[in-house]
Design an enzyme around this catalytic site. Structure first.
Site, PDB file in Angstrom:
ATOM      1  N   GLY A 236      65.289  22.337   8.647  1.00  0.00           N
ATOM      2  CA  GLY A 236      64.343  21.543   9.422  1.00  0.00           C
ATOM      3  C   GLY A 236      64.886  21.278  10.818  1.00  0.00           C
ATOM      4  O   GLY A 236      64.145  21.316  11.805  1.00  0.00           O
ATOM      5  N   THR A 237      66.180  21.021  10.893  1.00  0.00           N
ATOM      6  CA  THR A 237      66.808  20.754  12.196  1.00  0.00           C
ATOM      7  C   THR A 237      66.635  21.946  13.125  1.00  0.00           C
ATOM      8  O   THR A 237      66.301  21.795  14.306  1.00  0.00           O
ATOM      9  CB  THR A 237      68.304  20.429  12.002  1.00  0.00           C
ATOM     10  OG1 THR A 237      68.406  19.222  11.243  1.00  0.00           O
ATOM     11  CG2 THR A 237      69.009  20.245  13.340  1.00  0.00           C
TER      12      THR A 237
ATOM     13  N   HIS B 247      63.386  20.813   1.841  1.00  0.00           N
ATOM     14  CA  HIS B 247      64.044  19.960   0.836  1.00  0.00           C
ATOM     15  C   HIS B 247      63.499  18.537   0.848  1.00  0.00           C
ATOM     16  O   HIS B 247      63.794  17.745  -0.030  1.00  0.00           O
ATOM     17  CB  HIS B 247      65.568  19.978   1.004  1.00  0.00           C
ATOM     18  CG  HIS B 247      66.082  19.218   2.174  1.00  0.00           C
ATOM     19  ND1 HIS B 247      66.572  17.936   2.062  1.00  0.00           N
ATOM     20  CD2 HIS B 247      66.175  19.542   3.483  1.00  0.00           C
ATOM     21  CE1 HIS B 247      66.957  17.522   3.259  1.00  0.00           C
ATOM     22  NE2 HIS B 247      66.730  18.468   4.131  1.00  0.00           N
TER      23      HIS B 247
ATOM     24  N   CYS C  54      77.663   0.296   9.285  1.00  0.00           N
ATOM     25  CA  CYS C  54      78.844   0.654   8.503  1.00  0.00           C
ATOM     26  C   CYS C  54      78.533   1.744   7.483  1.00  0.00           C
ATOM     27  O   CYS C  54      79.425   2.308   6.879  1.00  0.00           O
ATOM     28  CB  CYS C  54      79.388  -0.589   7.817  1.00  0.00           C
ATOM     29  SG  CYS C  54      78.103  -1.706   7.314  1.00  0.00           S
TER      30      CYS C  54
END
Lengths: 362, 77
Positions: free
Chosen positions: A73-74, A183, A307
């Site tokens: 997808g990226t 995905h 975090c």
């Protein structure tokens, strides 16, 4: 093996759809050859690839020659966005785009953020007319808010990142290029879908290749593309029932979390949203501790708190919305998440939050 | 605006989120209603989380003062 029954992070990756699993195994036996070759196995692979393209086109309501398979997808985002760029003007994108869009815009050297409101929704009128391309997601991947893609001013090339919604919701009507990721709908990882509208001015922003599809590079992953297409067809066929069920379960989470956990902010649009995901933030709670404690009780959730992120900075999405960034949890439902699982999560959550607050003296 | 008189300063430099907000939540009631708490924090999340705390807890966020402290006016319990 960990039970998938209480996996509540489908927005990161949906478990493989059974339809994709069967297709994938069969296609590995038939789709291994180079689809450009003229021998029998090559023609077989080509047939499967063309079939995958045709199925994806039909499911999305586009032309087969508008469909390109990429390796993620990226990659589809990078190619789609950068290939549309016209001239040196800014690459304007909403402040709540996926990092793939932000990285591509930054790489182009001309990123320009468009602000969003408290729900995470952009006002498309803020896109400057001198932009070289405008990127507006179909729906936000962290908070679920749908974006008013149709209201982006005409005349500027429009890139739509539809990774969060593809398969689940119909495509927006307006786009010049658009990206999806298999995905996220239950296909295998390693398959992206890039759509480039017929007639749109799109130039490959990266080195070319001599493959079947001039918009892509590298050896085609034929079995995975076919499995992605099979999953997409199944998801589109099931979505009316699945979406209604998920929408109601998310409503339950939104209502009960707000009512039963003190000092909590449930964020994103409560109505005009993706069916399957919800995000909330708990005051005074460390996100990493919260995710870890929920995992100990069997619930796998994501968090946009600093975090828990790879960057040690809080989620840009939450920051841009101006909502609490710590103590953040994103719950996203798989196609078969049951009401019992959601209710179990809702029973466990208030105690987990209370214990963490008690430890810090609040 | 003229800078308001600060009644309590919380030095939260070096503390990571959510510790600056926890400190604020524990100690803001030390100032009377109408009083101002200044939070000194270098964690980036404080810029979002302190205004969000004010909204959720019904207090007034006054903004950052010239030295970068986050100013909060106590307006309720």
């Amino acid at each position: 093996m960990r039970s998938a029954a209480s996996y509540l992070d489908t927005a990161s990756s949906e478990p493989l759809h059974p339809a994709a699993r069967e297709t994938l195994l069969a296609a590995y036996d038939r789709g291994y050859a180079d689809p450009r070759r003229l021998h029998g196995p090559g023609r077989d692979a080509r047939l499967l690839l063309d079939n995958a393209r045709a199925v994806v086109a039909e499911c999305l309501g586009v032309r087969p020659d508008e469909v390109t398979f990429t390796s993620s997808g990226t990659e589809a985002v990078h190619r789609g966005l950068l290939g549309l760029r016209r001239g040196p003007g800014p690459v304007a994108h909403t402040a709540v785009e996926h990092s793939a869009v932000v990285h591509a815009a930054t790489w182009a050297g001309a990123a320009l953020e468009l602000p969003v409101d408290r729900l995470g929704r952009v006002d498309p009128a803020t896109a400057p007319s001198d932009a070289s391309v405008v990127a507006v997601q179909s729906a936000n991947h962290e908070v679920g808010t749908l974006q008013p893609v149709a209201e982006v001013p005409a005349g500027v090339p429009l890139f739509v990142d539809a990774c969060a919604s593809m398969g689940r919701l119909p495509l927006p009507d307006r786009w010049d290029a658009l990206a999806g990721s298999a995905h996220k709908w239950g296909g295998p990882a390693g398959v992206g879908v890039l759509l480039v509208r017929k007639g749109a001015r799109w130039l490959n922003p990266f080195p070319g290749d001599d493959r079947i599809d001039e918009r892509a590079s590298g050896f085609e992953n034929v079995p995975a593309a076919l499995a992605a297409a099979a999953a997409l067809r199944a998801v589109v066929e099931e979505r009316e029932e699945v979406n209604a069920r998920q929408h109601a379960l998310v409503d339950l989470v939104r209502t009960r979390v707000a009512a039963e956990v003190p000092d909590v902010e449930v964020v994103g649009d409560p109505v005009d949203r993706l069916p399957h995901l919800v995000t909330f933030s708990c005051l005074y709670v460390d996100g990493e501790t919260l995710v870890t404690e929920l995992d100990r009780r069997g619930y796998g959730v994501a968090s946009g708190s600093a975090c828990t992120a790879s960057t040690l900075t809080p989620s840009r999405v939450l920051e841009a919305m101006g909502v609490l960034t710590h103590g953040n949890v994103r719950v996203s439902l798989t196609r078969d998440t049951t009401a019992a699982t959601v209710e179990g999560f809702l029973e466990a959550l208030p105690g987990v939050v209370r214990d963490i607050r008690t430890q810090v003296g609040l | 605006m003229t800078d308001p008189v600060v009644d309590l300063e919380l030095d939260c430099r070096g503390l990571l989120c959510p510790l600056p907000v926890i400190e604020l939540g524990k100690r803001y009631a030390e100032v009377p209603v109408g009083g101002v708490v200044a939070v000194l924090a270098d964690d980036v999340a404080a810029r979002t989380d302190i205004p969000a705390w004010c909204r959720m807890r019904g207090q007034d966020y006054l903004g950052e003062d010239p030295t970068g402290r986050y100013l909060v006016r106590r307006v309720g319990p």
